[in-house]
Design a protein around this motif. Sequence first.
Motif, PDB file in Angstrom:
ATOM      1  N   THR A  12      25.914 -21.668  21.856  1.00 29.69           N
ATOM      2  CA  THR A  12      25.148 -20.252  22.213  1.00 29.69           C
ATOM      3  C   THR A  12      27.268 -20.586  22.835  1.00 29.69           C
ATOM      4  O   THR A  12      28.425 -19.775  22.096  1.00 29.69           O
ATOM      5  CB  THR A  12      25.682 -19.913  22.858  1.00 29.69           C
ATOM      6  N   ALA A  13      28.144 -21.533  23.836  1.00 28.74           N
ATOM      7  CA  ALA A  13      29.289 -21.623  24.294  1.00 28.74           C
ATOM      8  C   ALA A  13      30.263 -21.869  23.126  1.00 28.74           C
ATOM      9  O   ALA A  13      31.549 -21.457  23.115  1.00 28.74           O
ATOM     10  CB  ALA A  13      29.175 -22.189  24.924  1.00 28.74           C
ATOM     11  N   GLY A  14      29.622 -23.066  22.202  1.00 26.18           N
ATOM     12  CA  GLY A  14      30.470 -22.971  20.841  1.00 26.18           C
ATOM     13  C   GLY A  14      30.796 -24.995  21.035  1.00 26.18           C
ATOM     14  O   GLY A  14      31.800 -25.352  21.070  1.00 26.18           O
ATOM     15  N   MET A  15      29.806 -25.112  22.564  1.00 26.47           N
ATOM     16  CA  MET A  15      29.766 -27.200  22.409  1.00 26.47           C
ATOM     17  C   MET A  15      29.484 -27.184  21.108  1.00 26.47           C
ATOM     18  O   MET A  15      28.640 -27.281  20.496  1.00 26.47           O
ATOM     19  CB  MET A  15      29.171 -26.790  23.095  1.00 26.47           C
ATOM     20  N   ALA A  59      20.698 -21.162  39.174  1.00 29.17           N
ATOM     21  CA  ALA A  59      21.006 -22.154  37.132  1.00 29.17           C
ATOM     22  C   ALA A  59      21.651 -21.432  36.559  1.00 29.17           C
ATOM     23  O   ALA A  59      21.940 -19.931  36.299  1.00 29.17           O
ATOM     24  CB  ALA A  59      19.675 -22.009  36.807  1.00 29.17           C
ATOM     25  N   CYS A  60      22.330 -22.191  35.825  1.00 31.34           N
ATOM     26  CA  CYS A  60      22.851 -22.110  34.439  1.00 31.34           C
ATOM     27  C   CYS A  60      22.363 -20.849  33.476  1.00 31.34           C
ATOM     28  O   CYS A  60      21.634 -21.583  33.140  1.00 31.34           O
ATOM     29  CB  CYS A  60      23.967 -23.067  34.134  1.00 31.34           C
ATOM     30  N   THR A  61      22.916 -20.052  32.909  1.00 28.10           N
ATOM     31  CA  THR A  61      22.601 -19.573  32.011  1.00 28.10           C
ATOM     32  C   THR A  61      23.633 -19.464  30.953  1.00 28.10           C
ATOM     33  O   THR A  61      23.717 -19.127  29.715  1.00 28.10           O
ATOM     34  CB  THR A  61      22.315 -17.685  32.830  1.00 28.10           C
ATOM     35  N   GLY A  62      24.622 -19.692  31.126  1.00 33.33           N
ATOM     36  CA  GLY A  62      26.128 -19.843  29.654  1.00 33.33           C
ATOM     37  C   GLY A  62      27.336 -20.107  30.766  1.00 33.33           C
ATOM     38  O   GLY A  62      27.483 -20.763  31.876  1.00 33.33           O
ATOM     39  N   SER A  89      36.837 -20.415  27.480  1.00 31.20           N
ATOM     40  CA  SER A  89      38.051 -20.140  27.001  1.00 31.20           C
ATOM     41  C   SER A  89      38.457 -20.377  28.647  1.00 31.20           C
ATOM     42  O   SER A  89      39.199 -20.325  29.026  1.00 31.20           O
ATOM     43  CB  SER A  89      38.169 -18.457  26.452  1.00 31.20           C
ATOM     44  N   ALA A  90      37.130 -19.957  29.662  1.00 27.56           N
ATOM     45  CA  ALA A  90      38.094 -19.865  30.451  1.00 27.56           C
ATOM     46  C   ALA A  90      37.382 -20.282  31.897  1.00 27.56           C
ATOM     47  O   ALA A  90      37.559 -20.648  33.152  1.00 27.56           O
ATOM     48  CB  ALA A  90      37.647 -18.350  31.760  1.00 27.56           C
ATOM     49  N   ASN A  91      36.793 -21.665  31.004  1.00 31.69           N
ATOM     50  CA  ASN A  91      36.142 -22.677  31.852  1.00 31.69           C
ATOM     51  C   ASN A  91      35.787 -22.290  33.103  1.00 31.69           C
ATOM     52  O   ASN A  91      35.617 -22.736  34.319  1.00 31.69           O
ATOM     53  CB  ASN A  91      37.531 -23.507  32.564  1.00 31.69           C
ATOM     54  N   THR A  92      34.756 -20.985  33.264  1.00 30.46           N
ATOM     55  CA  THR A  92      33.570 -20.793  33.824  1.00 30.46           C
ATOM     56  C   THR A  92      32.252 -20.969  33.705  1.00 30.46           C
ATOM     57  O   THR A  92      31.754 -21.003  31.899  1.00 30.46           O
ATOM     58  CB  THR A  92      33.437 -19.318  33.971  1.00 30.46           C
ATOM     59  N   VAL A  93      30.640 -20.859  34.548  1.00 30.63           N
ATOM     60  CA  VAL A  93      29.681 -21.281  34.911  1.00 30.63           C
ATOM     61  C   VAL A  93      28.654 -19.919  34.732  1.00 30.63           C
ATOM     62  O   VAL A  93      29.289 -19.161  35.637  1.00 30.63           O
ATOM     63  CB  VAL A  93      29.252 -22.613  35.089  1.00 30.63           C
ATOM     64  N   ALA A  94      28.225 -18.788  34.278  1.00 29.45           N
ATOM     65  CA  ALA A  94      27.374 -17.743  34.888  1.00 29.45           C
ATOM     66  C   ALA A  94      26.018 -18.386  35.094  1.00 29.45           C
ATOM     67  O   ALA A  94      25.447 -19.170  33.988  1.00 29.45           O
ATOM     68  CB  ALA A  94      27.211 -17.017  32.678  1.00 29.45           C
ATOM     69  N   CYS A  95      25.683 -17.311  36.289  1.00 29.88           N
ATOM     70  CA  CYS A  95      24.684 -18.163  36.895  1.00 29.88           C
ATOM     71  C   CYS A  95      23.376 -17.341  36.882  1.00 29.88           C
ATOM     72  O   CYS A  95      23.940 -16.069  37.168  1.00 29.88           O
ATOM     73  CB  CYS A  95      25.010 -18.393  38.380  1.00 29.88           C
TER      74      CYS A  95
END
Length: 379
Positions: free
Chosen positions: A253-256, A77-80, A84-90
């Motif tokens: 949190t990510a700025g969306m 699952a995505c947590t963040g 800037s890097a266009n990444t998903v933390a899981c």
Amino acid sequence: MKQLVLLGGGHAHLAVLKDLAERPLEGWQVLLVTPFRRQIYSGMLPGWVAGHYAIDDCAIALDTLAKRARIEISLTACTGLNLSANTVACTDGTTVHFDLLSIDTGPEPALGNLPGALEHALPIRPIEGFVAAWPVLVKRIVAQSNSFELAVLGAGAAGVELALAIHRRALTEGWSHVRITLIGSDALPLEGVAGRARLDLARLLAQRSIRWIGERRAMRIAPKQIEFEQGASVEFDACIALTGAAAPSWPRTAGMATDACGFIRVASTLQATLHPHILAAGDVAAYENPRPKSGVFAVRAGPVLAKNLRALCEGEPPQPWSPQQRALYLISTGDQQAVAAWGRWSWRGAWVWRWKDRIDRQFVAGFGADHARGEKDKT
Ligand SMILES: Cc1cc2nc3c(=O)[nH]c(=O)nc-3n(C[C@H](O)[C@H](O)[C@H](O)COP(=O)(O)OP(=O)(O)OC[C@H]3O[C@@H](n4cnc5c(N)ncnc54)[C@H](O)[C@@H]3O)c2cc1C
């Protein structure tokens, strides 16, 4: 190769997976990130509790759909997000890069502001959590010989359906010691639905001896009781919480750009307001013309999302979409009858249940083995 990441296997992404199976994307690899291999169709969940369906009747196999679409699946699952890097933390510690991201992760249970809820209540979401916990609760009910107080907190359509489904199950299994209490913040049950249906449902609850407690806002859940802003506490042996849809915290949190509740603001093309390479649909999205959080709108967004993701991958302009004004509510009443509510109009009967049952089964079958066989037969 560029990468399209689909976050969540929600209703809108089912249409995307189907579209990809029919026509792969040239020059793009696609990854589906989902914590579960299957998507339980929420519209049939009360029917499963009532005993009308097996859980497999309500399940859509995401891994099969991903295989059919020839895309990768990652069970996490995505947590963040790092925009800037266009990444998903899981949750499994991996980081996934995306060139284009589509989010259909649904809502979280609205329990954050209710102290004690996570410890002492059983939330309906994640649905897989509820599906695992319900049989355990059934064992407790069966094992307890004296009265069993079951509180259903939240009286929107889902809460009402669940209370009535449990009532039906109690009747068929002979759980005469179970008393069901449905609690809502309005004077009548069926929050969010207009018209006479609310009064009819209140009468139906009374006929079935389901205790209705309205105009109460829960303030805290203690080990065996719900405390309210006003009025006496309600004691329970088990409490199921369906207190509505909350937004996940990570988009904000990510700025969306989000609405006041934290849902992702999207333009009519489903592109995130500040981040056009991210699209969102379903309950996690805040549309330009706000709509209630409902599976109907998530399903309707699916084909548009599929088309616009494809357009963006192929360098074409995405098309605008406006969700329909109203949704038809089909609310099962546990006894293989259902209520249809459209605006201020409502109807109840066995024919409404048969209609709902057909729609629901067809929806699930549309993504199932029969559909796959049909596809194969066509080739
Ligand atoms: C009991 C019940 C009955 C309902 N009945 C109806 C009905 O009859 N009609 C109706 O219109 N609506 C109904 N609803 C509401 C409906 O369930 C939601 O509106 C609908 O599920 C929203 O669809 P979605 O695609 O946005 O999200 P979901 O259907 O919730 O799908 C989200 C998906 O994303 C996955 N996910 C979640 N978090 C993450 C993450 N961080 N990373 C990756 N993946 C993630 C989930 O596992 C899931 O697969 C009902 C709800 C309940 C609880």
